[in-house]
Design a protein around this motif. Sequence first.
Motif, PDB file in Angstrom:
ATOM      1  N   SER A   1      67.127  14.252  60.459  1.00  0.00           N
ATOM      2  CA  SER A   1      68.218  15.164  60.096  1.00  0.00           C
ATOM      3  C   SER A   1      68.435  15.202  58.584  1.00  0.00           C
ATOM      4  CB  SER A   1      69.509  14.799  60.825  1.00  0.00           C
ATOM      5  OG  SER A   1      69.982  13.541  60.410  1.00  0.00           O
ATOM      6  N   PHE A   2      67.930  14.213  57.875  1.00  0.00           N
ATOM      7  CA  PHE A   2      67.974  14.175  56.412  1.00  0.00           C
ATOM      8  C   PHE A   2      67.014  15.216  55.826  1.00  0.00           C
ATOM      9  CE2 PHE A   2      65.924  12.007  52.658  1.00  0.00           C
ATOM     10  CZ  PHE A   2      67.001  12.032  51.788  1.00  0.00           C
ATOM     11  N   LEU A   3      65.927  15.484  56.556  1.00  0.00           N
ATOM     12  CA  LEU A   3      64.922  16.463  56.145  1.00  0.00           C
ATOM     13  C   LEU A   3      65.297  17.838  56.694  1.00  0.00           C
ATOM     14  CD1 LEU A   3      61.864  14.151  56.855  1.00  0.00           C
ATOM     15  CD2 LEU A   3      62.784  14.764  54.596  1.00  0.00           C
ATOM     16  N   PRO A   4      64.710  18.910  56.153  1.00  0.00           N
ATOM     17  CA  PRO A   4      65.072  20.252  56.640  1.00  0.00           C
ATOM     18  C   PRO A   4      64.774  20.421  58.133  1.00  0.00           C
ATOM     19  CG  PRO A   4      63.710  20.402  54.665  1.00  0.00           C
ATOM     20  CD  PRO A   4      63.715  18.962  55.089  1.00  0.00           C
ATOM     21  N   PRO A   5      65.565  21.229  58.827  1.00  0.00           N
ATOM     22  CA  PRO A   5      65.306  21.457  60.246  1.00  0.00           C
ATOM     23  C   PRO A   5      64.012  22.254  60.434  1.00  0.00           C
ATOM     24  CG  PRO A   5      67.082  22.870  59.476  1.00  0.00           C
ATOM     25  CD  PRO A   5      66.731  21.952  58.339  1.00  0.00           C
ATOM     26  N   LEU A   6      63.274  21.931  61.496  1.00  0.00           N
ATOM     27  CA  LEU A   6      62.052  22.652  61.849  1.00  0.00           C
ATOM     28  C   LEU A   6      62.235  23.264  63.226  1.00  0.00           C
ATOM     29  CD1 LEU A   6      59.364  20.033  60.704  1.00  0.00           C
ATOM     30  CD2 LEU A   6      60.220  22.028  59.440  1.00  0.00           C
ATOM     31  N   ASN A   7      61.780  24.492  63.399  1.00  0.00           N
ATOM     32  CA  ASN A   7      61.971  25.235  64.642  1.00  0.00           C
ATOM     33  C   ASN A   7      60.912  24.835  65.672  1.00  0.00           C
ATOM     34  OD1 ASN A   7      62.202  27.097  66.686  1.00  0.00           O
ATOM     35  ND2 ASN A   7      62.361  28.872  65.336  1.00  0.00           N
ATOM     36  N   PRO A   8      61.286  24.115  66.738  1.00  0.00           N
ATOM     37  CA  PRO A   8      60.309  23.655  67.724  1.00  0.00           C
ATOM     38  C   PRO A   8      59.687  24.768  68.562  1.00  0.00           C
ATOM     39  CG  PRO A   8      62.511  23.141  68.470  1.00  0.00           C
ATOM     40  CD  PRO A   8      62.644  23.695  67.073  1.00  0.00           C
ATOM     41  N   SER A   9      60.263  25.976  68.526  1.00  0.00           N
ATOM     42  CA  SER A   9      59.681  27.076  69.296  1.00  0.00           C
ATOM     43  C   SER A   9      58.441  27.653  68.603  1.00  0.00           C
ATOM     44  CB  SER A   9      60.715  28.174  69.537  1.00  0.00           C
ATOM     45  OG  SER A   9      61.034  28.817  68.322  1.00  0.00           O
ATOM     46  N   ILE A  10      58.203  27.240  67.370  1.00  0.00           N
ATOM     47  CA  ILE A  10      57.016  27.655  66.617  1.00  0.00           C
ATOM     48  C   ILE A  10      55.994  26.532  66.710  1.00  0.00           C
ATOM     49  CG2 ILE A  10      56.140  28.183  64.303  1.00  0.00           C
ATOM     50  CD1 ILE A  10      58.976  29.183  63.634  1.00  0.00           C
ATOM     51  N   LYS A  11      54.720  26.882  66.859  1.00  0.00           N
ATOM     52  CA  LYS A  11      53.672  25.861  66.885  1.00  0.00           C
ATOM     53  C   LYS A  11      53.512  25.275  65.484  1.00  0.00           C
ATOM     54  CE  LYS A  11      48.834  25.044  67.978  1.00  0.00           C
ATOM     55  NZ  LYS A  11      47.591  25.672  68.462  1.00  0.00           N
ATOM     56  N   ASN A  12      53.597  23.966  65.381  1.00  0.00           N
ATOM     57  CA  ASN A  12      53.439  23.211  64.134  1.00  0.00           C
ATOM     58  C   ASN A  12      54.318  23.738  62.986  1.00  0.00           C
ATOM     59  OD1 ASN A  12      51.505  21.680  65.484  1.00  0.00           O
ATOM     60  ND2 ASN A  12      49.807  22.913  64.726  1.00  0.00           N
TER      61      ASN A  12
ATOM     62  N   ASN B   1      53.212  19.879  67.073  1.00  0.00           N
ATOM     63  CA  ASN B   1      53.816  19.969  68.403  1.00  0.00           C
ATOM     64  C   ASN B   1      52.979  20.778  69.385  1.00  0.00           C
ATOM     65  OD1 ASN B   1      54.217  22.571  67.500  1.00  0.00           O
ATOM     66  ND2 ASN B   1      56.439  22.557  67.721  1.00  0.00           N
ATOM     67  N   ASN B   2      51.649  20.676  69.288  1.00  0.00           N
ATOM     68  CA  ASN B   2      50.824  21.499  70.172  1.00  0.00           C
ATOM     69  C   ASN B   2      50.988  21.131  71.645  1.00  0.00           C
ATOM     70  OD1 ASN B   2      49.228  19.217  70.529  1.00  0.00           O
ATOM     71  ND2 ASN B   2      47.412  20.079  69.543  1.00  0.00           N
ATOM     72  N   SER B   3      51.568  19.970  71.941  1.00  0.00           N
ATOM     73  CA  SER B   3      51.792  19.615  73.349  1.00  0.00           C
ATOM     74  C   SER B   3      52.774  20.575  74.022  1.00  0.00           C
ATOM     75  CB  SER B   3      52.297  18.176  73.476  1.00  0.00           C
ATOM     76  OG  SER B   3      53.588  18.045  72.920  1.00  0.00           O
ATOM     77  N   PHE B   4      53.577  21.282  73.230  1.00  0.00           N
ATOM     78  CA  PHE B   4      54.529  22.252  73.766  1.00  0.00           C
ATOM     79  C   PHE B   4      53.976  23.672  73.793  1.00  0.00           C
ATOM     80  CE2 PHE B   4      57.252  18.996  71.643  1.00  0.00           C
ATOM     81  CZ  PHE B   4      57.761  18.428  72.806  1.00  0.00           C
TER      82      PHE B   4
ATOM     83  N   ARG C   1      49.654  16.550  70.883  1.00  0.00           N
ATOM     84  CA  ARG C   1      50.423  16.040  69.750  1.00  0.00           C
ATOM     85  C   ARG C   1      51.890  16.447  69.810  1.00  0.00           C
ATOM     86  NH1 ARG C   1      47.287  16.617  64.149  1.00  0.00           N
ATOM     87  NH2 ARG C   1      48.675  14.916  63.618  1.00  0.00           N
ATOM     88  N   ASP C   2      52.736  15.501  69.450  1.00  0.00           N
ATOM     89  CA  ASP C   2      54.172  15.721  69.299  1.00  0.00           C
ATOM     90  C   ASP C   2      54.659  14.670  68.306  1.00  0.00           C
ATOM     91  OD1 ASP C   2      56.854  16.334  69.506  1.00  0.00           O
ATOM     92  OD2 ASP C   2      57.119  15.337  71.433  1.00  0.00           O
ATOM     93  N   GLU C   3      54.443  14.944  67.016  1.00  0.00           N
ATOM     94  CA  GLU C   3      54.784  13.964  65.993  1.00  0.00           C
ATOM     95  C   GLU C   3      55.165  14.631  64.680  1.00  0.00           C
ATOM     96  OE1 GLU C   3      51.091  11.816  66.023  1.00  0.00           O
ATOM     97  OE2 GLU C   3      50.264  13.015  64.404  1.00  0.00           O
ATOM     98  N   PHE C   4      56.012  13.945  63.937  1.00  0.00           N
ATOM     99  CA  PHE C   4      56.455  14.406  62.628  1.00  0.00           C
ATOM    100  C   PHE C   4      55.704  13.632  61.546  1.00  0.00           C
ATOM    101  CE2 PHE C   4      59.946  15.351  65.467  1.00  0.00           C
ATOM    102  CZ  PHE C   4      60.408  16.586  65.023  1.00  0.00           C
ATOM    103  N   ARG C   5      55.335  14.335  60.461  1.00  0.00           N
ATOM    104  CA  ARG C   5      54.650  13.692  59.346  1.00  0.00           C
ATOM    105  C   ARG C   5      55.050  14.349  58.032  1.00  0.00           C
ATOM    106  NH1 ARG C   5      50.783  10.026  60.373  1.00  0.00           N
ATOM    107  NH2 ARG C   5      50.071   9.894  62.515  1.00  0.00           N
ATOM    108  N   ILE C   6      54.889  13.596  56.962  1.00  0.00           N
ATOM    109  CA  ILE C   6      54.956  14.151  55.612  1.00  0.00           C
ATOM    110  C   ILE C   6      53.555  14.005  55.051  1.00  0.00           C
ATOM    111  CG2 ILE C   6      55.965  14.003  53.313  1.00  0.00           C
ATOM    112  CD1 ILE C   6      58.455  12.760  54.569  1.00  0.00           C
ATOM    113  N   THR C   7      52.935  15.136  54.715  1.00  0.00           N
ATOM    114  CA  THR C   7      51.547  15.154  54.272  1.00  0.00           C
ATOM    115  C   THR C   7      51.446  15.591  52.808  1.00  0.00           C
ATOM    116  OG1 THR C   7      51.167  17.427  55.006  1.00  0.00           O
ATOM    117  CG2 THR C   7      50.804  15.689  56.640  1.00  0.00           C
TER     118      THR C   7
END
Length: 144
Positions: free
Chosen positions: A36-47, A70-73, A80-86
């Motif tokens: 929640s400290f990082l910007p929100p990401l829309n889970p309805s969009i792939k990756n 989030n390709n598992s969705f 995959r269902d994971e958050f990363r900073i790349t």
Amino acid sequence: MTSQTYEKELTANDTGETGAHQAGVHIPKSQTDLLSFLPPLNPSIKNPDAWLEMKDDAGVVWRFRYIHYNNSFHDPDGTRDEFRITHMTGFFRSAGATAGDTLVLSGTPGTWQYDVSVRKPGQLTEVEMSAPVRIRLRGWQRVY
């Protein structure tokens, strides 16, 4: 709002020392405060992703990609269902980061403005020296 600081001890995989293809620093889904400290990401969009601009101790601004793989969705065979900073390799090299060092992210929630640094073992920042409590969060910890 007050500033928040999160830190993570870096692994050889995080810093690229293993030679393996690592897709950035992992953020467990259980780390709800950090997410929640990082910007929100829309889970309805792939990756879904967002570009973060973080300023280091020398005032250099680095751009990192915050992504929810989030390709598992979205894909029948997705796993995959994971958050990363790349996109952190250049910063890690510039900072001389190695396994055992600590990645420090700080900022004020909701402003999307962040600071980033690498601390060598035994070094503490001014904020960390005055922090009364630390909570270990599966590799990440928040400094209060």
